[in-house]
Enzyme design. Structure first.
Site, PDB file in Angstrom:
ATOM      1  N   VAL A   1       5.029   0.333   3.007  1.00 23.88           N
ATOM      2  CA  VAL A   1       4.348  -0.480   3.919  1.00 23.88           C
ATOM      3  C   VAL A   1       3.017  -0.443   3.612  1.00 23.88           C
ATOM      4  CG1 VAL A   1       5.700   0.301   5.760  1.00 23.88           C
ATOM      5  CG2 VAL A   1       3.900   2.050   5.024  1.00 23.88           C
ATOM      6  N   SER A   2       1.791  -1.342   3.992  1.00 26.03           N
ATOM      7  CA  SER A   2       0.645  -1.835   3.295  1.00 26.03           C
ATOM      8  C   SER A   2      -0.435  -0.814   4.018  1.00 26.03           C
ATOM      9  CB  SER A   2       0.399  -3.184   3.492  1.00 26.03           C
ATOM     10  OG  SER A   2       1.278  -3.928   2.780  1.00 26.03           O
ATOM     11  N   THR A   3      -0.135  -0.456   5.507  1.00 23.85           N
ATOM     12  CA  THR A   3      -1.124   0.259   6.146  1.00 23.85           C
ATOM     13  C   THR A   3      -0.697   1.658   6.468  1.00 23.85           C
ATOM     14  OG1 THR A   3      -0.846  -0.738   8.100  1.00 23.85           O
ATOM     15  CG2 THR A   3      -2.216  -2.020   6.473  1.00 23.85           C
TER      16      THR A   3
END
Length: 221
Positions: A9-11
């Protein structure tokens, strides 16, 4: 088949909320179930796909290597948007499956990764042009604490490197000790057998007697 799942996941917010993570899990678990396979372990990364220094992916690849398992991801862009990095994973010899392209060969995956990399390049170029336009308008760019931040990042990077190094040694040491019990009683013999069995060092290279000695003595730097 045995599988090691890798989710990204990016964040931090996505990692906490599960946004995007549950969808990946559903896709991967459904694929493994249809293959009548076994999921050995899950690694989850909170990181941008643009970066290649991802410790959880490194752990996942090492786990695959040590257990002769297949790395499985939900989509190609979960693995990386960078063609060079994807090619490196391919060359490592560790099998992997992208659930959105399960029947695609290496060439198709490389083409898809190249397209993804070009999209990333275009985004970076648009960002560069926007920053240049802002600077022309008199907007001050940059961070006055840049030097301090850089030093902090370098310190953290060294700590992460050492931690990953220690974890790899802890993972491979039982394998070496098992070979010793089988009669491989010299560093040279141990290195040769590790290479014959297809094991790689933390850097993806072959083992040498000095490599084995340093791991066993806890001196691998």
């Amino acid at each position: 088949m045995q599988f090691i799942a890798y989710y990204r996941v990016s964040t931090q917010r996505q990692g906490i909320s599960g946004l995007g993570l549950e969808a990946q899990q559903d896709i991967v678990e459904d694929y493994i179930r249809r293959q009548e396979g076994k999921l050995l372990h899950i690694y989850t990364e909170i990181e941008s796909g643009k970066r290649d220094d991802r410790p959880q992916l490194l752990k996942a690849l090492q786990h695959c290597q040590l257990t002769n398992s297949t790395l499985v991801v939900s989509k190609l862009d979960r693995l990386s948007r960078d063609l060079h990095f994807l090619s490196t994973v391919m060359k490592s010899g560790i099998p992997f499956i992208c659930c959105d392209q399960p029947n695609s060969g290496t060439l198709v995956l490389q083409v898809l990764a190249a397209v993804a990399e070009e999209e990333r390049r275009m985004i970076s170029e648009r960002t560069r042009l926007a920053l240049a336009a802002a600077k022309k308008r008199g907007v001050k760019l940059g961070n006055p604490r840049l030097h301090e931040i850089r030093n902090s990042c370098m310190k953290n990077a060294r700590g992460t490197w050492q931690k990953n190094n220690d974890e790899f040694n802890q993972a491979i040491r039982p394998v070496i000790e098992s070979l010793q019990q089988q009669g491989f009683d010299t560093y040279t013999a141990l290195a040769s057998e590790l290479n014959r069995l297809g094991f790689k060092t933390r850097y993806g290279r072959q083992f040498y007697s000095a490599t084995v000695r340093n791991i066993l003595l806890g001196q691998d730097k």
